[in-house]
Write an enzyme that holds these catalytic residues in place. Sequence first.
Site, PDB file in Angstrom:
ATOM      1  N   SER A 193     118.916 -80.359  -5.621  1.00  0.00           N
ATOM      2  CA  SER A 193     119.410 -80.564  -4.260  1.00  0.00           C
ATOM      3  C   SER A 193     120.132 -81.898  -4.196  1.00  0.00           C
ATOM      4  O   SER A 193     119.854 -82.815  -4.985  1.00  0.00           O
ATOM      5  CB  SER A 193     118.229 -80.569  -3.282  1.00  0.00           C
ATOM      6  OG  SER A 193     118.605 -81.106  -2.027  1.00  0.00           O
ATOM      7  N   TYR A 209     110.274 -85.222  -1.687  1.00  0.00           N
ATOM      8  CA  TYR A 209     111.202 -84.132  -1.995  1.00  0.00           C
ATOM      9  C   TYR A 209     112.314 -84.632  -2.904  1.00  0.00           C
ATOM     10  O   TYR A 209     112.665 -83.985  -3.905  1.00  0.00           O
ATOM     11  CB  TYR A 209     111.790 -83.567  -0.704  1.00  0.00           C
ATOM     12  CG  TYR A 209     112.737 -82.406  -0.911  1.00  0.00           C
ATOM     13  CD1 TYR A 209     112.299 -81.224  -1.504  1.00  0.00           C
ATOM     14  CD2 TYR A 209     114.072 -82.487  -0.512  1.00  0.00           C
ATOM     15  CE1 TYR A 209     113.161 -80.155  -1.690  1.00  0.00           C
ATOM     16  CE2 TYR A 209     114.945 -81.413  -0.692  1.00  0.00           C
ATOM     17  CZ  TYR A 209     114.478 -80.250  -1.284  1.00  0.00           C
ATOM     18  OH  TYR A 209     115.337 -79.194  -1.474  1.00  0.00           O
TER      19      TYR A 209
END
Length: 314
Positions: free
Chosen positions: A160, A186
């Site tokens: 990501s 994350y």
Amino acid sequence: MTTTRIVTPFTADSTAADVLAGVDLNGRRAIVTGGASGIGVETARALAGAGAEVTIAVRNAEAGARAAEDIAATTGSEKVRVALLDLADRASVAAFVAAWEGPLHILVNNAGVMASPEMRTPEEWEMQFATNHIGHFALAYGLRRALAAAGGARVVSVSSGAHLRSPVVLDDIHFHNRPYDPWLAYGQSKTANVLFAVEASKQWAGDGVFVNALMPGAIRSNLQRHLSAEETDMMETRIRESTELHWKTPEQGAATSVLLAASPLVEGVGGRYFEDCNEAEPHQPGSVRGVAAHALDPEAAARLWQVSREILTA
């Protein structure tokens, strides 16, 4: 050593079906983790549509069965399988690996959790890192012989743009000594996905296994389930006002995954990071695009590999 950046005819607007048009995957076997929804199901659909035997690895058997039926109905494929897999559970990963028989040509490490509240596994591993990196590391490592047996196998690590938020903090991966931050957790897990591709490509080159990472783009999906209404509104506003990002459909979000999984355009390529179906440029300050130097650092990749092995054998 400098390498030529890979550019393809495909763009942010291309779909997974566009990328695999004319590609014949008959005789190939694929696994897609998190293949019951979002870009995972569209990745599985495109691979099945091109003729591959596809196993969707899921935590929820009912959701997996529904997805498999849908893929079969839309592609006509009779080669869609469902298998249970909980990436945060070492026993589940081990059972999945033990049950796999024969060669594996494509492994798409797609499943993930994003910006969740602080949660931990029984081993006290931080849940995002445990799911997004450790579980996928254990899965790929366990399936190495199957990948090697395929000859020219590909592993796809879905990362990501959030990897820009944080390197992997090796001296406190699991937030035991620093305040838990869901976005930093994350971010480091997504950096780990890229570093895995870098080191796996080096470790497994002799087996003919090629590993790459990617940013799928901004896609509305179940991945955002942990976001508050305020965070969701902020994300919507940021993307609406961005000159670099726009919302993609799940079919567009899966395009870069299937490019790396099966396109002849990236045959023999490994250890790289892609976005919008092309190899990413180095990240520039102020941008939300590109790949951070900390995610491609070969020394960090080697250290993470060693730490990951130690975590799993402790």
